[in-house]
Design an enzyme around this catalytic site. Structure first.
Site, short mmCIF file in Angstrom:
data_model
loop_
_atom_site.label_atom_id
_atom_site.label_comp_id
_atom_site.label_asym_id
_atom_site.label_seq_id
_atom_site.Cartn_x
_atom_site.Cartn_y
_atom_site.Cartn_z
N SER A 111 4.56 46.29 -4.47
CA SER A 111 5.05 45.34 -5.45
C SER A 111 6.38 45.84 -6.07
CB SER A 111 3.96 45.09 -6.51
OG SER A 111 4.20 43.91 -7.23
N ASP A 169 -0.73 35.87 -1.44
CA ASP A 169 -0.29 36.64 -2.61
C ASP A 169 0.22 35.69 -3.68
OD1 ASP A 169 0.91 38.40 -4.47
OD2 ASP A 169 1.38 39.84 -2.89
N HIS A 196 -2.64 40.02 -3.40
CA HIS A 196 -1.75 41.06 -3.93
C HIS A 196 -2.47 42.41 -3.95
CE1 HIS A 196 1.98 42.11 -5.87
NE2 HIS A 196 1.34 42.70 -6.87
#
Length: 221
Positions: A111, A169, A196
């Protein structure tokens, strides 16, 4: 088989996501570390900036952290921040971790940590001596929208990368991760049906290991 047993595991510096920490990242990458056992070891480092306003009691010893902010103490991946703050300190923290805990072969970012790792790749490809890494695995990455960060993406980034994209995601939408991959020369893109997180099921494990095998000493690199 003799050569196989003599290979040392590759070492990866892990860069966690926003509102995580090295400890949290370690907890959430157990399946991945198991999948890579004997082939690569993951050493996580915490970002230098505590995220304000996350004051639950269990956070006091290990506050959630971030690599940079798009607003005062906040972060939104899609925000074209006019005055992003904290990136230089984080680049210095990564350089320090590489120097103090190295040598490392590559980076594994998740991320916001993947977005940071992509910036490190850009600097490395330009010859920045602070970042002696050969490759990066970028999970749920994205390109920073901040104009001040635009210079990282002006030219194609010539460092080998594996981009892991979650089709479901909801935090970093798949098109953002695919867009980041396009900033690299010959990126490998791995899609998975999940959201995610760092996937480590059998299909993904094979792709990770095939990618990492390119950087094993004695593999013609």
């Amino acid at each position: 088989a003799g050569a196989m047993s003599e290979r040392r595991p590759l070492r990866l510096l892990g860069l966690h996501g926003y509102r995580q920490s090295a400890r949290r990242f370690r907890q959430r990458t157990g399946a991945l570390r198991k999948a890579l056992r004997g082939r690569a070891e993951l050493v996580a480092v915490s970002a230098p900036h505590a995220v304000p306003g996350c004051g639950e009691d269990d956070d006091r010893d290990d506050p959630p952290r971030g690599w940079w902010f798009s607003g005062p103490g906040t972060f939104e991946a899609g925000e074209a921040a006019a005055a992003p703050a904290g990136l230089e300190e984080s680049l210095s923290a990564v350089a320090a971790a590489l120097a103090e805990h190295g040598p490392f072969d590559g980076l594994l970012g998740f991320s916001q940590g993947a977005a940071l790792a992509a910036m490190v790749c850009a600097l490395r490809a330009r010859g920045d001596p602070r970042f002696p890494v050969a490759f990066a695995i970028l999970v749920a990455g994205f390109a920073s929208r901040a104009p001040a960060h635009g210079h990282f993406y002006r030219e194609p980034i010539a460092l080998p990368t594996l981009h892991v994209v979650g089709d479901a995601d909801a935090v970093i939408a798949a098109p953002l991760s695919r867009e980041l991959a396009r900033h690299f020369v010959e990126p490998v893109v791995l899609s998975h049906p999940g959201g995610h997180f760092v996937p480590a099921a059998v299909p993904q494990k094979k792709v990770y290991l095939d990618f990492l095998d390119r950087f094993q000493p004695g593999q013609g690199q």
